[in-house]
Design a protein around this motif. Structure first.
Motif, PDB file in Angstrom:
ATOM      1  N   ALA A  47      44.594  50.263  34.804  1.00  0.00           N
ATOM      2  CA  ALA A  47      44.931  50.986  36.036  1.00  0.00           C
ATOM      3  C   ALA A  47      43.895  52.062  36.315  1.00  0.00           C
ATOM      4  O   ALA A  47      43.442  52.243  37.456  1.00  0.00           O
ATOM      5  CB  ALA A  47      46.328  51.595  35.913  1.00  0.00           C
ATOM      6  N   GLU A  48      43.505  52.755  35.258  1.00  0.00           N
ATOM      7  CA  GLU A  48      42.510  53.821  35.405  1.00  0.00           C
ATOM      8  C   GLU A  48      41.180  53.254  35.909  1.00  0.00           C
ATOM      9  O   GLU A  48      40.562  53.812  36.826  1.00  0.00           O
ATOM     10  CB  GLU A  48      42.299  54.514  34.057  1.00  0.00           C
ATOM     11  CG  GLU A  48      41.285  55.638  34.109  1.00  0.00           C
ATOM     12  CD  GLU A  48      41.033  56.244  32.734  1.00  0.00           C
ATOM     13  OE1 GLU A  48      41.215  55.541  31.710  1.00  0.00           O
ATOM     14  OE2 GLU A  48      40.668  57.424  32.685  1.00  0.00           O
ATOM     15  N   ALA A  49      40.748  52.125  35.330  1.00  0.00           N
ATOM     16  CA  ALA A  49      39.468  51.530  35.736  1.00  0.00           C
ATOM     17  C   ALA A  49      39.506  51.118  37.208  1.00  0.00           C
ATOM     18  O   ALA A  49      38.539  51.338  37.947  1.00  0.00           O
ATOM     19  CB  ALA A  49      39.149  50.329  34.853  1.00  0.00           C
ATOM     20  N   CYS A  50      40.621  50.536  37.638  1.00  0.00           N
ATOM     21  CA  CYS A  50      40.754  50.159  39.057  1.00  0.00           C
ATOM     22  C   CYS A  50      40.750  51.404  39.933  1.00  0.00           C
ATOM     23  O   CYS A  50      40.137  51.421  41.006  1.00  0.00           O
ATOM     24  CB  CYS A  50      42.041  49.362  39.281  1.00  0.00           C
ATOM     25  SG  CYS A  50      42.027  47.714  38.560  1.00  0.00           S
ATOM     26  N   GLY A  51      41.431  52.448  39.480  1.00  0.00           N
ATOM     27  CA  GLY A  51      41.496  53.693  40.255  1.00  0.00           C
ATOM     28  C   GLY A  51      40.135  54.342  40.406  1.00  0.00           C
ATOM     29  O   GLY A  51      39.769  54.800  41.498  1.00  0.00           O
ATOM     30  N   VAL A  52      39.366  54.375  39.325  1.00  0.00           N
ATOM     31  CA  VAL A  52      38.020  54.965  39.375  1.00  0.00           C
ATOM     32  C   VAL A  52      37.142  54.178  40.352  1.00  0.00           C
ATOM     33  O   VAL A  52      36.436  54.755  41.194  1.00  0.00           O
ATOM     34  CB  VAL A  52      37.390  54.987  37.961  1.00  0.00           C
ATOM     35  CG1 VAL A  52      35.894  55.269  38.032  1.00  0.00           C
ATOM     36  CG2 VAL A  52      38.098  56.020  37.091  1.00  0.00           C
TER      37      VAL A  52
END
Ligand SMILES: [Zn+2]
Length: 191
Positions: A47-52
């Protein structure tokens, strides 16, 4: 590291969140593909990677707040807000219509980006944009992890998606996969 479209789709495939074949969707329509982004977003690092990555595409919009439609948009909206260092709030359905609750509000003219997990028709993105405008905000952009719409996105703000997939839907009576004799499966059931 930023994610390109094929890396995003690989993550979805690995998580079982992008199935390809012949599916009967909840709507009753048939489709050669099925997306369940919660299977990717359940992993905080994914989720973090997609958000970044999504935040990078929308940084130049200069938004002060992320607004997402519940439930599907909340996790990715939070991650985009975290990456941009701005607050992330959500709209939720009350009697079928999206609304701001829980004391969420905007200052007059506050700049907002609308973030969703998957855009199919663009309908809920448009509805979320209208919620922000009705509450006095200025919507400066919109984004999604995956754009599965067919044709251009009819939004009146800049729109960015990490990946575009072509997943048409068919009425069962005119489904080319049915006509080809391919068995139809319900997503989530074992093939
Ligand atoms: Zn079919």
């Amino acid at each position: 590291m930023t994610l390109d479209a094929s890396a995003v789709l690989d993550r979805f495939r690995r998580a079982g969140a992008l199935l390809e074949g012949h599916f009967r969707l909840t709507s009753g329509l048939h489709s050669p593909g099925y997306l369940q982004s919660a299977l990717v977003l359940q992993h905080p690092r994914e989720a973090e990677a997609c958000g970044v990555a999504l935040a990078e595409r929308l940084r130049d919009c200069g938004a002060r707040t992320v607004l997402s439609p519940a439930l599907g948009g909340i996790v990715i909206g939070q991650e985009v807000g975290r990456a941009l260092g701005i607050r992330a709030i959500f709209a939720e359905r009350v009697d079928g219509k999206l609304a701001l609750r829980r004391g969420f509000s905007f200052e007059p003219g506050e700049t907002v980006i609308v973030i969703e997990d998957v855009v199919t028709t663009g309908g809920s993105t448009r509805e979320t944009i209208e919620v922000a405008r009705a509450a006095g905000a200025r919507v400066v952009g919109a984004g999604a992890i995956i754009d599965r719409s067919v044709g251009p996105q009819p939004l009146d703000v800049p729109f960015h998606a990490l990946a575009k997939v072509s997943l048409p839907t068919y009425e069962p009576a005119s489904c080319p996969l049915c006509l080809a004799g391919q068995p139809v499966v319900k997503p989530g059931s074992r093939v």
